[in-house]
Design an enzyme around this catalytic site. Sequence first.
Site, PDB file in Angstrom:
ATOM      1  N   CYS A 159      -2.354 -14.396  43.459  1.00 19.04           N
ATOM      2  CA  CYS A 159      -2.793 -13.060  43.865  1.00 19.04           C
ATOM      3  C   CYS A 159      -3.290 -13.093  45.309  1.00 19.04           C
ATOM      4  O   CYS A 159      -2.913 -12.251  46.134  1.00 19.04           O
ATOM      5  CB  CYS A 159      -3.904 -12.582  42.931  1.00 19.04           C
ATOM      6  SG  CYS A 159      -4.594 -10.977  43.375  1.00 19.04           S
ATOM      7  N   GLU A 232       1.653  -9.212  39.822  1.00 25.13           N
ATOM      8  CA  GLU A 232       1.223  -8.715  41.125  1.00 25.13           C
ATOM      9  C   GLU A 232       2.343  -7.895  41.783  1.00 25.13           C
ATOM     10  O   GLU A 232       2.094  -6.832  42.360  1.00 25.13           O
ATOM     11  CB  GLU A 232       0.836  -9.886  42.034  1.00 25.13           C
ATOM     12  CG  GLU A 232      -0.583 -10.360  41.834  1.00 25.13           C
ATOM     13  CD  GLU A 232      -1.587  -9.322  42.293  1.00 25.13           C
ATOM     14  OE1 GLU A 232      -1.604  -8.989  43.489  1.00 25.13           O
ATOM     15  OE2 GLU A 232      -2.343  -8.822  41.452  1.00 25.13           O
TER      16      GLU A 232
END
Length: 562
Positions: A159, A232
Amino acid sequence: MVGSEYLHEEGIAMRFWSKLRDESVFAIYSPFVVCLASGNLESQTFLHFVGQDVHFLKAFAQAYELAEDCADDDEDKAAIRKLRKSVLEKLRTHDVVVGEWGFELPDKSGSDKATIKYTEFLLATASGKMEGEKFPGRTATPFEKTKVAAYTLAAMAPCMRLNAYISGEIHALIKSDENSHIYERWVDTYSSQKYEASAQETEDLLDKLSVSLTGEELVLLEKLYHQAIRLEVEFFFAQPVPQQTIVPLFQVSDSSRLGLTIFCDFDLTCTIIDSSAILAEIAILTAPKTDQSGTETPTLTRMLSADIRYIWGVLSCQYAEGFEKCLESIISSNKGEGFNYEGLSNALERVSEFEKAANSRVVESGVLKGLHLEDIKRAGQSQLLQDGCRGFFEKLVKREEMKTDVHVLSSSWCGDLIRSAFSSGDLNALEVHSNDLAYNESITTGEIIKKMESPREKLLAFNTILNNSRTECNHLTAYIGRSVGDLLCLLEADVGVVINPSPSLRRVGDHFGVSFVPLYSGLVKKQREIKQGITSNWEKMSGVLYTVSSWAEIHAFILGSQ
């Protein structure tokens, strides 16, 4: 015992990132990030996005707390505690920082579905609730709990790395543009050395915690890292973007009621190895090793394997030397000002003459005589394609809502080899246009049925296909190639995409004023033009070709999310 595929001087976090880098490409090609990079993203869309940060940060703080509890080393606990403290500080100052960027968040922002999917995945991982691993709190041994700490970091590190990657890509574009950018401060924050250091600390800790993991456990670690990247990327595609966007191409064509026609070269565009080399290998491997005169009919008599190998070597050298001389004769001509399509088209006639002469030498040599059709088909089926190529075409042909035609235009000698390479994964829908080998009862005669030997013949096929295509709508065309023989088609298409352009294509293109623009920066510029009221339509014969380094970029540009 650590799996041998993970034994490498580079840390495990960067190994995973490098291996899965193509996945991250999809994020920067999302409508949201392209609009963000262009600077014309609507502010409400940006504020919704930034508002999701709070939910991510809360999940990160909780996950770090759980990871600290799982770590059994005081140094590791302290490192995790430091990372958690940084997250809590970001939570405390979030509204202030957003204000410094020049925006004001609404009083309350709920989690969207994509945010919930990632945060639930992260917290489940931090609690030891992932497939194949279950650690019900207090009953877990210290070693088992340490593994959970590593798994948790694997769900968090991508992330942060993805955010740094996206902001870095945008930062490079902003710095090369003299215009002001409304989101520059956000970009600066996430492309800063401070943020990079934070991402690196997380990755370093992941590397340390994974040292004692077994090969099986490292496989699970990679799966978690991969799942985090996918979630993500899904998050960026899920951001609501109500404004007109330049991506993905199929949506642009659909909203404009245009049919989408994709053209693609084959050798070294789709493949790793040139098809002529594969045919030569078949000929060498299947030819007799010793003289067998008298055992075959005169029409099937073949050269010895060693002779074919020698002749093929001679033909290859002649081709390479002759092609270089042909290019030199083109480049030595006076270079004009600007884009000169007519001059390029005339110059490529020399390439056409050269290619036809080279093909005639191959036929005269007899090296393609006596090949069995089944051997050719088997070689085609096992032919390695570029990473992401097959996946792109499989997704493309399965999109029932798309009015899309797909054509492969190739100067390869053997259409059967190409069709076999695309015979799996419902790819029979691809129309193949190329030369063919002549057969006598499924055995090649050595002759080539010549249909597409030159750049001009490729262009003729390109235009014929368009003229014969469906008439109920206009067509937006994209051509994907990489060699000199593709130049005319690349320029005639609405969008010409060059994947890993060959040096010869660059040299010839540069000489005649063709501009090579990285696709991503080109898209950002076109997105900016939409806001300024300038037409965003793709323009054929503009003299601009767009370069990419992978099929992932092509997939993301044309189809969007995986």
